[in-house]
Design an enzyme around this catalytic site. Structure first.
Site, PDB file in Angstrom:
ATOM      1  N   PHE A 150     122.825  18.649  -5.454  1.00 28.78           N
ATOM      2  CA  PHE A 150     121.220  18.505  -5.242  1.00 28.78           C
ATOM      3  C   PHE A 150     120.914  18.088  -3.976  1.00 28.78           C
ATOM      4  O   PHE A 150     119.754  18.394  -3.610  1.00 28.78           O
ATOM      5  CB  PHE A 150     120.903  17.505  -6.406  1.00 28.78           C
ATOM      6  CG  PHE A 150     120.949  16.007  -6.413  1.00 28.78           C
ATOM      7  CD1 PHE A 150     120.075  15.521  -5.331  1.00 28.78           C
ATOM      8  CD2 PHE A 150     121.796  15.373  -6.786  1.00 28.78           C
ATOM      9  CE1 PHE A 150     120.198  14.014  -4.970  1.00 28.78           C
ATOM     10  CE2 PHE A 150     122.301  13.798  -6.311  1.00 28.78           C
ATOM     11  CZ  PHE A 150     121.233  13.472  -5.376  1.00 28.78           C
ATOM     12  N   CYS A 282     125.998  12.534   1.552  1.00 26.96           N
ATOM     13  CA  CYS A 282     127.276  12.137   1.429  1.00 26.96           C
ATOM     14  C   CYS A 282     127.782  11.356   2.942  1.00 26.96           C
ATOM     15  O   CYS A 282     129.078  10.948   2.985  1.00 26.96           O
ATOM     16  CB  CYS A 282     128.332  13.419   1.419  1.00 26.96           C
ATOM     17  SG  CYS A 282     128.080  14.550   2.737  1.00 26.96           S
ATOM     18  N   GLU A 384     131.335   5.147  -5.046  1.00 22.91           N
ATOM     19  CA  GLU A 384     130.144   5.634  -4.266  1.00 22.91           C
ATOM     20  C   GLU A 384     128.806   5.352  -5.129  1.00 22.91           C
ATOM     21  O   GLU A 384     128.578   5.467  -6.107  1.00 22.91           O
ATOM     22  CB  GLU A 384     130.196   7.060  -4.224  1.00 22.91           C
ATOM     23  CG  GLU A 384     129.009   7.791  -3.612  1.00 22.91           C
ATOM     24  CD  GLU A 384     129.109   9.392  -3.460  1.00 22.91           C
ATOM     25  OE1 GLU A 384     129.289  10.062  -4.432  1.00 22.91           O
ATOM     26  OE2 GLU A 384     128.938   9.970  -2.423  1.00 22.91           O
TER      27      GLU A 384
END
Ligand code: NAD
Length: 500
Positions: A150, A282, A384
């Site tokens: 996304f 990321c 994460e």
């Protein structure tokens, strides 16, 4: 009235027929703005068949003509930049300027793809043996697929289909079901640019669509970007079904800060790279590692007011630093990590959990949070978070700091801040991470280089875009020719030919 999105198969919008739908939110208001069909196996198959039908002609097209379609596509995307960015922000929540950056970084791969004919050229050896010449050629694989996350709904589909299609493949894209409108619009623009029907198809869906792609015998390669658990699953399942797979996963990007660093610049960079796009990148910096306690104290002193004064606002606000998170579920997951960090004993210097934006109480907003004294044994360090949360892990020496990113399960990006060229050089050479920044916070390589992490940030051995992307989406064939002089026959040989 909630809009109903479609798939894009064989050059046209196709209504979903599976009877299964997902909600697409406007994260700023928290309302459902559209429903998207979830593709059935049969719908994915119809996209694969359309791509298969388009392949013979598209792959036989000369590479320069394919590049021209890419060039037209680039121009059209640029023309429609404002509309695309508004669409992207309305489903993702990132601020408009950042959505334009998302699209622009994708376009840079399309620009690279315009030059792919140069990289498709093979090699040639004249006189490899008596009367023997040898040459190689790069050929497209056939139908290939991309499964995307996304957080970059424009850039990541373009990373994949830009290279794959310019190499002569035909493509099935399965974008994130959370924000599929931009990939669907890109497919429309590709047609408008002269792309033949069936060359670029988009099917929206969930696990059922992904599993169908992974098992379909006519799909030759799968490119995936998303979270690590799914990346690993995609890699294992796709390769077990005989496909070439590249699967990029999650990250935990450290910034090592040496005592000689320019601290003003460091603070600016940590704020931008830690909180931009609500930390949903990321390549976001999620852990800052100051070397020495004295530097740690000073860093926290300077970061605290900056985090407290971040402007969190709707994506359309030109002064916003970042907007809402993508879904309520994801926002709550990030909040859960903040709760966990407190329980684990980290020091919460700035707490963004109670942030409320007047008039947008139902939006998926979260204030910026800052943790100090996070240690490597904590789950919140190991996992994460993917939200507007920066963690500080203090370190006493360069050696200790430099070992942290190397020991971490993820190895996507890392940065070091220093004026010491020797330390920076040694760090860049030894660190077990795929992308390194030296005084650069988000070291995302440009389109003609290549993007990819190490360890559990990437499965498979080919990176995205750049010459590696071309290698991933092509196979090589080597031809050996012999034209004996005057028709002289050499008779049978029972030993392997050598160059003795
Ligand atoms: P995600 O893994 O939830 O989804 C990615 C894709 O996988 C989507 O298309 C989704 O529909 C599909 N999917 C989700 N669950 C699935 C399942 N159980 N089975 C099969 N398919 C499934 O990731 P996301 O939340 O969309 O994106 C955020 C993640 O992506 C973060 O972990 C981020 O670090 C990572 N990411 C990595 C890179 C990189 O290049 N390394 C780049 C961007 C994002």
């Amino acid at each position: 009235m909630v809009r109903e999105l479609t798939h894009f198969i064989n050059g046209r919008h196709v209504k979903g027929t599976s009877g299964r739908f997902g909600d697409v939110y406007n994260p700023t208001t928290g309302e459902v703005q559209a429903k998207t069909p979830f593709a059935s196996a049969a719908e994915v198959r119809s996209a694969v068949e359309a791509a298969q039908r388009a392949f013979p002609e598209w792959s036989a097209q000369n590479p320069q003509k394919r590049a021209r379609v890419m060039f037209n596509f680039k121009t059209l995307v640029e023309k429609n930049m404002d509309e695309l960015a508004a669409m992207l922000s309305s489903e993702h929540g990132k601020v408009i300027a950042d959505s334009k950056g998302d699209i622009q970084r994708g376009l840079e791969v399309i620009e690279f793809a315009c030059g792919i004919p140069h990289l498709m050229k093979g090699e040639y050896t004249e006189g490899a043996g008596p009367g023997i010449d040898m040459y190689s050629m790069r050929q497209p694989l056939g139908v290939v697929a991309g499964i995307t996350p996304f957080n970059f709904p424009a850039m990541i589909p373009m990373w994949m289909f830009g290279v794959a299609i310019a190499c002569g493949n035909t493509f099935v894209c399965k974008p994130s079901e959370k924000d599929p409108s931009v990939p669907l619009r890109l497919a429309e623009l590709f047609m408008e640019a002269g792309g033949p029907a069936g060359v670029l198809n988009v099917v929206v869906g969930d696990k059922e669509a992904v599993d169908t792609i992974l098992k379909d015998p006519d799909i030759k390669a799968v490119s995936f970007v998303g979270s690590t658990a799914i990346a690993e699953y995609v890699y294992m399942t796709g390769t077990a079904h005989g496909k070439r797979v590249q699967a990029m996963g999650g990250a935990k990007n450290h910034a090592i800060i040496m005592p000689d660093a320019d601290l003003d610049q460091v603070v600016d960079d940590l704020i931008g790279a830690g909180y931009g796009s609500a930390g949903e990148r990321c390549m976001a910096i999620s852990v800052a590692v100051p070397v020495t306690d004295k530097l740690g104290d000073e860093l926290v002193r300077r970061l605290k007011p900056r985090v407290e004064s971040l402007k969190v606002a709707p994506s359309t606000d030109p002064d916003a630093n970042y907007g809402p998170l993508v879904t309520r579920e994801h926002r709550d997951k990030v909040k859960g990590y903040i709760d966990m960090g407190l329980k684990e004993g980290a020091e919460l210097v700035v707490d963004g959990r109670d942030f409320r934006l007047q008039g947008y109480e139902k939006g998926f907003f979260l204030g910026g949070s800052l943790f100090d004294k996070v240690t490597p044994n904590m789950c919140t360090y190991q996992e994460e978070i993917f939200g507007p949360v920066l963690q500080i892990t203090r370190s006493k020496t360069f050696e200790e700091a430099a070992s942290l990113p190397s020991k971490h399960q993820y190895g996507n990006g890392v940065a070091i801040y220093t004026r010491d060229g020797d330390a920076a050089r040694e760090f860049a050479s030894k660190v077990q991470v795929g992308m390194v920044g030296i005084n650069v916070p988000i070291p995302v390589p440009l389109a003609y280089h290549t993007f990819g992490g190490w360890k559990r940030s990437a499965f498979g051995d080919a990176n995205q875009h750049g010459p590696e992307g071309v290698r991933f989406f092509t196979k090589i064939k080597t031809v050996t020719t012999r034209w004996p002089k005057g028709g002289v026959r050499e008779g049978s040989s029972f030993v392997i030919p050598t160059m003795k």
